[in-house]
Design a protein around this motif. Structure first.
Motif, PDB file in Angstrom:
ATOM      1  N   MET A  89       0.843  -1.198   0.000  1.00 15.92           N
ATOM      2  CA  MET A  89       0.000   0.000   0.000  1.00 15.92           C
ATOM      3  C   MET A  89       0.880   1.250   0.000  1.00 15.92           C
ATOM      4  N   HIS A  91       0.899   5.190   0.713  1.00 16.35           N
ATOM      5  CA  HIS A  91       0.176   6.227   1.438  1.00 16.35           C
ATOM      6  C   HIS A  91       0.666   7.594   0.951  1.00 16.35           C
ATOM      7  N   GLU A  96      -4.575   6.878  -1.256  1.00 14.94           N
ATOM      8  CA  GLU A  96      -3.843   5.632  -1.060  1.00 14.94           C
ATOM      9  C   GLU A  96      -4.105   4.715  -2.244  1.00 14.94           C
ATOM     10  N   GLU A 127       5.339  10.594   1.906  1.00 19.12           N
ATOM     11  CA  GLU A 127       4.563   9.564   1.226  1.00 19.12           C
ATOM     12  C   GLU A 127       5.363   8.262   1.259  1.00 19.12           C
ATOM     13  N   TRP A 129       5.464   3.613   1.382  1.00 22.04           N
ATOM     14  CA  TRP A 129       4.909   2.288   1.171  1.00 22.04           C
ATOM     15  C   TRP A 129       4.932   1.478   2.459  1.00 22.04           C
ATOM     16  N   ARG A 147       6.349  -0.851   7.456  1.00 20.09           N
ATOM     17  CA  ARG A 147       6.733   0.202   6.511  1.00 20.09           C
ATOM     18  C   ARG A 147       8.041  -0.182   5.817  1.00 20.09           C
TER      19      ARG A 147
END
Length: 284
Positions: A89, A91, A96, A127, A129, A147
């Motif tokens: 994901m 962010h 998202e 920002e 992942w 993260r």
């Protein structure tokens, strides 16, 4: 004196026999299932840890093969058959989104779970992942989110393309192989996904990707015996041949065609058009 020599010879034979027996009794060492890979992350928890491995030294924009191991601290052993799944994901400040990725599957070693993720963009200070992992540990369902840092490739070469096709669909095309190009006809491999929405990236099947490698610094010459990329239903990847006739910088010009043969992205290379808008870059 002869008796002493006889006894001494018997002792030497006995020691040799015991030594050979001990050697034969040694249990052969099991091969390391992550040999040759770099452990780029280790995330410890109270009773276990998650280890992330890659051939690369860091996660990069583009195609990343990733192996995961889960270590049980109590037994000091790696967990087998954990039924691991994952979800990457990104962010961003205002939204998202996920990324194209394979399922995680067991390798020959049941304690190693392998797959790949195609990261479309790098992270930065605001920002980032992360990857959510779901797995079973001693009969208990576990979910952890970690993260990770994703950077641009150190060589600065373009090996992933995110683009809008002429059919108004957004696609992600990523270079897979050859990892170490040679002056030869190389096995060429790529993955192609369509972005249905921010979370869904299905594999695109049975399209065609034409291949035209050129050397811009050498008169933009091409090479013979290339083969276009076509879909392999077993691997869910696109396979072809990439002919590289000398070392240096290559731009691999591409065109994406749908099942009807319509060009969705990319152009022919001509004297008036030296490059396609869809391409990969190589230098070796």
């Amino acid at each position: 004196m002869k008796t002493l020599k006889y006894i001494f010879a018997i002792l030497i034979l006995s020691v040799s026999f015991v030594s050979c027996s001990d050697d034969n009794d040694e249990t052969p060492m099991e091969p390391n299932p992550v040999e040759g890979l770099n452990k780029i992350y280790e995330f410890p928890s109270a009773d276990h840890s998650v280890e992330i491995y890659s051939e690369k030294t860091a996660l990069e924009v583009g195609y990343n093969e990733i192996s995961i191991r889960i270590k049980d601290m109590a037994s000091d052993k790696y967990v087998t058959n954990a039924a691991a799944t994952w979800m990457p994901m990104m962010h961003m400040e205002t939204m998202e989104h996920s990324a194209p990725h394979s399922m995680l599957s067991n390798t020959e070693s049941n304690s190693v779970y392998k797959g790949y993720i195609v990261f479309q963009m790098p992270g930065n200070d605001t920002e980032y992942w992360d990857v959510t992992l779901n797995y079973n540990l001693n009969g208990q369902a576990m979910t952890e989110t970690h993260r990770v840092s994703v950077t641009q490739p150190a060589d600065g070469l373009n090996k992933v393309q995110v683009f809008m096709g002429s059919d108004d669909n957004r696609y992600v095309l990523a270079y897979v192989n050859p990892k170490t190009p040679q002056v030869a006809i190389n096995d060429f491999q790529a993955v192609l996904y369509k972005m249905e929405n921010m979370m869904s990236f299905p594999v695109v099947e049975n399209y065609k990707i034409t291949v035209d490698p050129r050397m811009p610094g050498m008169g933009n010459h091409s090479s013979p015996n290339n083969e276009d990329l076509t879909f392999n239903p077993t691997t869910k990847m696109y396979n072809g041949k990439l002919s590289l006739t000398m070392t240096g910088y290559w731009k691999v010009n591409l065109k994406l065609l749908n099942q009807s043969g319509e060009v969705l992205k990319g152009e022919d290379v001509t004297e008036s058009n030296p490059e396609s808008s869809l391409y990969f870059e190589l230098e070796f």
